[in-house]
Design an enzyme around this catalytic site. Structure first.
Site: not given
Length: 567
Positions: A238, A240-241, A275, A300, A303, A370, A372
């Site tokens: 999750d 990672v940034h 991510e 992303d 998407h 995320d 949604i």
């Protein structure tokens, strides 16, 4: 039988309470403490200095009474070695939340639905976080006991059974894990040692202290637990940034190196998916080339471009994706922002991808938890798109050149929302969470009456899938389309694992026509208002509706055609 052992450099004295009896512990090197054996099934906790309340084991595998209760000892667990594993390449991922996937909201109940995923053609099940958190239900990202499986889902035994059931059906398992922060309730790690940075925070809480060797080992051992003890096939890492690491070797690089070593020892592939909001191939670039060496990363941008093309929404971070050419760019170059200006971020963002990058290294989706759940009402695309547009969305979701990921219920256009829900037992924390949610969307112009109260149990109940929808139209037709598209992707080599340099697209912005070129296969979308009649004749492989033709080529408004050129 395991031994009572804990890393606790902060307290001056440590004891362990086992089934109500206090036992002293002996200090060792580096802040570690050693104690007596722990009989299987025993309830135990650590007594720190003069605090009379025993605290749960930071590495405890079970918390039968919740995150504020005692740990329960268990025999060491090793996953069976008969599963050969699955490579991520050419796979299709299905993301699900245990608590809302079935009415019961348990791992055992999820097992009963695995046949649906096999029939759909899924290769990997990706579970949202299952680590223990306070309360009965939430998304899972407020976990505070990383080594324990949430008891309401069934606990560790049910989790092991779920993984085994997936493997028995040929399904790999990817576990979503959170290493960038801890939840607000039940986090006792700071009592033991310097797990968190006192003066630094990210969006979700205090930063994890990645400069400390034992904190890094805590993360690395947790990852190894999922692979070695439970037999999972991959981890989704999750955000990672938010892992700010100034060590000589970044924690992600260390994790990939140790995971590769474990993969060789277990003789099966192990996957790490980041991510990352950075749009930087450093995530999956090999370590010997200066990268972190992970398997893949979420993108992303795909998407966003697909969402805008289908819905026309251009608010917030969708603004840059308004031109239809954005869809062509993400489908052929991976990232939209690749050293370009991001209006939402108000800065240049991203790094270009080379032609030799294999597209499967990016995980893309049309919908996920995320995209949604972080909408004001938690509404899915099915709430705003016609069945014809949803079918075009299915084409974009499944026939992405990257690794496709579906979100549970997407495949039948589930009418149920997936909303942001919590169950904080502490009244003040519950109110603060709800008020923060309302304030966030009021700033964006939403009426707070439209935003569900995350603490209201009805918000959680509304988010559960309604499986009886599968028997009715238009859900049944969309499910068949998703199933046919996944089967088509599986049997057509031109639809699998291309290099970015082998991809091309043709975009007609005015007419709103899109053509993706994949070898001899053409994927055409008509998002315009008039019938599209391309020149030529082709072999139709998939059409979103009966009024679409490959011979001659004809696509009415709101339709898609997958076809092969005739030699």
């Amino acid at each position: 039988m395991s031994t009572a052992r804990v890393w606790a450099p902060r307290p001056a004295t440590v004891a362990v309470q086992i089934d109500g009896v206090r036992h002293p512990m002996t200090p060792g090197e580096g802040g570690w403490w050693e104690g007596p054996d722990l009989p299987p099934g025993a309830r135990y906790g650590f007594l720190l200095d003069d605090d009379p309340t025993p605290r749960p084991d930071p590495r405890g595998r079970r918390l039968p009474d919740g995150v504020h209760g005692l740990s329960q000892a268990a025999l060491p667990r090793l996953a069976p070695l008969d599963w050969p594993g699955r490579e991520l390449r050419d796979g299709v991922i299905y993301e699900l939340h245990v608590g809302t996937f079935t009415p019961e909201g348990t791992l055992d109940a999820a097992v009963a639905r695995l046949g649906h995923l096999v029939d759909l053609g899924i290769d990997f099940v990706e579970l949202l976080p299952v680590n223990a958190f306070n309360g009965t239900h939430n998304w899972g990202y407020d976990g505070v006991a990383w080594f324990a499986v949430h008891e309401a889902y069934g606990g560790p035994d049910a989790y092991a059974g779920f993984v085994a059931a997936c493997h028995a059906r040929g399904l790999g398992v990817i576990q979503d894990v959170v290493y960038n922060h801890l939840g607000p309730s039940g986090n006792y790690l700071p009592l033991y040692g310097p797990y968190l940075r006192d003066q630094a925070a990210n969006t979700w809480g205090q930063e994890v202290e990645l400069s400390h060797a034992e904190v890094r080992r805590y993360i690395l051992d947790n990852a190894r637990m999922w692979f070695e003890e439970y037999g999972v096939d991959g981890l989704r890492l999750d955000a990672v940034h938010a892992l700010r690491d100034t060590s000589d070797e970044h924690i992600l690089r260390t994790l990939s190196r140790e995971t590769d070593d474990l993969s060789r020892r277990l003789e099966r592939p192990l996957t790490l998916i980041a991510e990352s909001d950075l749009n930087d191939p450093v995530m999956f670039r090999p370590r010997h080339e200066g990268g972190h060496g992970l398997t893949a990363q979420w993108s992303d941008d795909y998407h966003h471009a697909a969402h805008v093309a289908l819905t026309g929404e251009t608010a917030g971070y969708y603004a840059d994706f308004e031109p239809l050419t954005a869809l062509g760019r993400v489908a052929t170059r991976g990232f939209f922002h690749a050293g370009t200006w991001s209006t939402f971020r108000e800065r240049t963002h991203g790094v270009p991808l080379d032609d030799d990058v294999e597209a499967w290294r990016l995980v893309t989706c049309l919908q996920n938890h995320d995209q949604i759940g972080n909408r004001a009402a938690g509404d899915r695309l099915s709430a705003s798109l016609s069945p014809r547009r949803q079918a075009i969305g299915a084409v974009l979701a499944v026939l992405t050149p990257s690794t496709p990921m579906l979100f549970m219920g997407e495949e039948w256009g589930a009418s149920t929302p997936w909303q942001f829900f919590t169950s904080h037992p502490e009244p003040d924390l519950g109110r603060a969470t709800a008020e923060g949610r309302f304030a966030e969307f009021e700033k964006m112009g939403w009426n707070r009456d439209v935003v569900p109260d995350p603490q209201d149990p009805a918000t959680f109940q509304r988010s559960k899938l309604a499986w009886d929808e599968l028997a009715h139209e238009p859900h049944r037709r969309l499910l068949a389309q998703y199933r046919d598209l996944i089967a088509l992707r599986s049997r057509e080599p031109d639809l699998r694992s291309p290099r970015l340099g082998d991809l091309s697209a043709e975009i007609d912005e005015h007419e709103r026509h899109v053509t993706f070129v994949r070898g001899r296969i053409r994927i055409r979308l008509n998002l315009g208002d008039a019938t599209w009649r391309p020149e030529g004749e082709e072999e139709a492989l998939f059409a979103t509706s009966d009024d679409v033709s490959g011979n001659p080529l004809m696509l009415p408004p709101d339709s898609a055609l997958v076809s092969r050129t005739i030699e």
